[in-house]
Design an enzyme around this catalytic site. Structure first.
Site, PDB file in Angstrom:
ATOM      1  N   ARG A 261     -58.103 -31.749   4.902  1.00  0.00           N
ATOM      2  CA  ARG A 261     -58.337 -32.341   3.585  1.00  0.00           C
ATOM      3  C   ARG A 261     -59.807 -32.698   3.431  1.00  0.00           C
ATOM      4  NH1 ARG A 261     -52.931 -36.180   2.855  1.00  0.00           N
ATOM      5  NH2 ARG A 261     -51.470 -34.499   3.385  1.00  0.00           N
ATOM      6  N   ARG A 276     -58.490 -41.699   8.258  1.00  0.00           N
ATOM      7  CA  ARG A 276     -58.774 -40.733   7.201  1.00  0.00           C
ATOM      8  C   ARG A 276     -59.690 -39.641   7.729  1.00  0.00           C
ATOM      9  NH1 ARG A 276     -57.591 -41.481   1.996  1.00  0.00           N
ATOM     10  NH2 ARG A 276     -57.181 -43.675   2.391  1.00  0.00           N
ATOM     11  N   GLU A 348     -50.152 -46.488   5.407  1.00  0.00           N
ATOM     12  CA  GLU A 348     -49.201 -45.397   5.201  1.00  0.00           C
ATOM     13  C   GLU A 348     -49.171 -44.445   6.400  1.00  0.00           C
ATOM     14  OE1 GLU A 348     -50.026 -43.047   1.731  1.00  0.00           O
ATOM     15  OE2 GLU A 348     -48.768 -41.396   2.440  1.00  0.00           O
ATOM     16  N   SER A 351     -44.561 -40.300   3.890  1.00  0.00           N
ATOM     17  CA  SER A 351     -44.244 -40.301   2.485  1.00  0.00           C
ATOM     18  C   SER A 351     -43.073 -39.344   2.328  1.00  0.00           C
ATOM     19  CB  SER A 351     -45.465 -39.760   1.733  1.00  0.00           C
ATOM     20  OG  SER A 351     -45.547 -40.295   0.456  1.00  0.00           O
ATOM     21  N   ARG A 389     -52.385 -41.367  12.795  1.00  0.00           N
ATOM     22  CA  ARG A 389     -52.167 -42.759  12.402  1.00  0.00           C
ATOM     23  C   ARG A 389     -51.158 -43.439  13.320  1.00  0.00           C
ATOM     24  NH1 ARG A 389     -52.478 -42.833   5.725  1.00  0.00           N
ATOM     25  NH2 ARG A 389     -54.639 -42.118   5.626  1.00  0.00           N
TER      26      ARG A 389
END
Length: 433
Positions: A261, A276, A348, A351, A389
């Site tokens: 990303r 991130r 987070e 999801s 994470r």
RNA sequence: GGAGAGUUGGCAGAGUGGUAAUGCAUCGGACUCGAAAUCCGACGAACCCAUGUUGAAUGGGCGCGCAGGUUCGAAUCCUGUACUCUCCUCCA
């Protein structure tokens, strides 16, 4: 993709629903205008084409009978010109129509909390208990760098910001984490898949990343290829353009892949640590179901993701996202957020979304029901879980005052018996003297 | 990277400019106690438009890997492109 026929029938309902996601009512009006224009043009051109087909038949008959047909052919030349001019207009309108349609998000579930920001998410449950530290817990990047298992500096040299080297037991810990996750999902009936990491634009369209969210991804220069931002793309597009045999449903797959990303627009956020990254590992779950089964499937998929955190003994909570915060394709999304003691907040890590037939319409993925008719499948996707994470959370939650990190019990077999990462065992090549 | 061959309905497979054969499969019916075989009939992906319906269709468009072009008319001719296979080259 939404169903234009339904929008035609109840435009106001759609305006109201999509407004909760930030779609302006004018966007619906534009779509409806283009749709009306398109249908008007289609009627004109199709009438002409019907005539052309009929006359062409006559010409064919005449030619076969060796009769002259020059005068009819001359007439038809003119008709042909009119048709191609009209077809050009149709193409233009349809292109615009399709583009506008494909930028409308999915309709949120009626019970989704309404809010244009992430504020207002509903906390569904809180699980595990948050450890009481008798010392000041360090951030995971400090824990990792002190042990020598994370090296952000050299990654910055070799690649740039938002990359990392895992070393020694750090690399092994990440591997233990995703092997554990895959094994757990396989126990739950998911089939393990190792998909391509580079996909074409049609696939990016199918799962909804294109055309609206091109900024977030890495495009291969000059080619119709994109580095996957999530395994959802290759997993969900697996059946693109196909009719799935009914008896195969529900299909449950899982895959470990790196995700790429660009994080455009996230400058300055989470600049430190594993949270991130431009490249990170994630274990993804994807399901294809019949329409009547998808909500139950979302419950069980969420449970599958939670199972991982429970067994790793990481405290977390589950929240139901607001209409404005959900991903473009989702009708309902539940996020799992794990506890990061040094940041003193939940972050987070998963999801889980039910996309209903939104992606299936884009991809033309159907099944033939017992009624003999074709129906769109429902698609769901969920992280199970983001690996980096998860490792970050283990480093923070399981750190000891001396800087070592205790391995969660369930991961010890995956670590070949290592129960604790210490400065001494962390990175073998640093301890050779 | 180079050369060649190919891509037509769920499957097989014809069709080299006049508007998609045929077979298998599928569905319905007949025959039968029932089934198989046989016979009769239907059906050729999906999609779009119109009228109608709300588990009724009917008409039209589109449709031969995809995208363009030529033509009154393209599965058929031309150009580009994707994929598959074979050979060469390269490579893990």
């Amino acid at each position: 993709m939404l169903d234009i026929k339904k929008i035609r029938r109840q435009p106001d309902w759609f305006k109201e629903k999509l407004a909760t996601r930030g779609t302006k009512p004018e966007e619906i009006d534009e779509v409806l205008d283009l749709d009306a224009k398109r249908r008007d043009l289609l009627q004109q051109t199709e009438t002409m084409k019907a005539k052309r087909n009929a006359v062409s038949k006559q010409i064919g008959d005449a030619k076969r009978a060796n009769k002259p047909a020059d005068d009819i052919i001359a007439q038809m030349r003119d008709l042909g010109d009119q048709i191609s001019k009209l077809d050009e207009q149709v193409e233009k309108v349809e292109e615009e129509f399709h583009d506008k349609m494909s930028r409308l998000p999915n309709v949120p579930h009626k019970d989704d909390p309404v809010s244009l920001t992430e504020e207002g998410a509903i906390e569904l449950r809180k699980v595990g208990h948050i450890r009481d530290f008798d010392f000041e817990p360090k951030h995971h990047w400090d824990v990792g760098e002190n042990l020598g298992i994370l090296d952000f500096d050299r990654a910055r040299k070799v690649s740039g910001a938002r990359f990392v080297y895992y070393l020694g037991l750090g690399a092994q810990l990440e591997r233990a984490v995703y092997n554990f996750m895959l094994d757990e999902h396989m126990k739950e009936g998911y089939t393990e898949v190792l998909p391509p990491y580079i996909v074409n634009a049609a696939s990016m369209f199918g799962t909804g990343q294109f055309p609206k969210f091109k900024d977030g991804v890495y495009q291969v220069n000059g080619e119709d290829m994109t580095l996957i931002p999530t395994a959802e793309v290759p997993l969900t597009n697996y059946y693109r353009g196909e009719v799935i045999p009914e008896e195969e449903l529900p299909v449950k797959v899982t895959a470990l892949t790196p995700c790429f990303r660009s994080e455009a627009g996230a400058a300055g956020r989470d600049t430190r640590g594993l949270i991130r990254m431009h490249q990170f590992n994630k274990v993804e779950m994807v399901k294809y179901t019949k329409p009547e089964d998808s909500w139950k499937a979302l419950d069980s998929m969420t449970a599958n993701a939670e199972n991982i955190l429970k067994k790793l003994e990481i405290p977390y909570h589950v929240i139901r996202l607001t209409t404005g915060d959900m991903s473009f394709t989702a009708s309902e999304t539940r996020d799992l957020e794990l506890w990061m003691p040094a940041q003193h907040k939940y972050r987070e890590v998963s999801s889980c979304s039910n996309c209903l037939d939104f992606q299936a319409r884009r991809m033309h993925t159907q099944y033939r029901g017992k009624d003999g008719k074709l129906h769109y499948v429902h698609t769901l996707n969920g992280s199970g879980l983001a690996c980096g994470r998860t490792v970050a959370a283990i480093l923070e939650n399981n750190q000891n005052e001396d800087g070592s990190v205790t391995i969660p019990k369930v991961l010890v077999p995956y670590m070949h018996g290592v129960t604790k990462i210490t400065k001494e065992n962390a990175v073998p090549f640093r301890n050779k003297h």
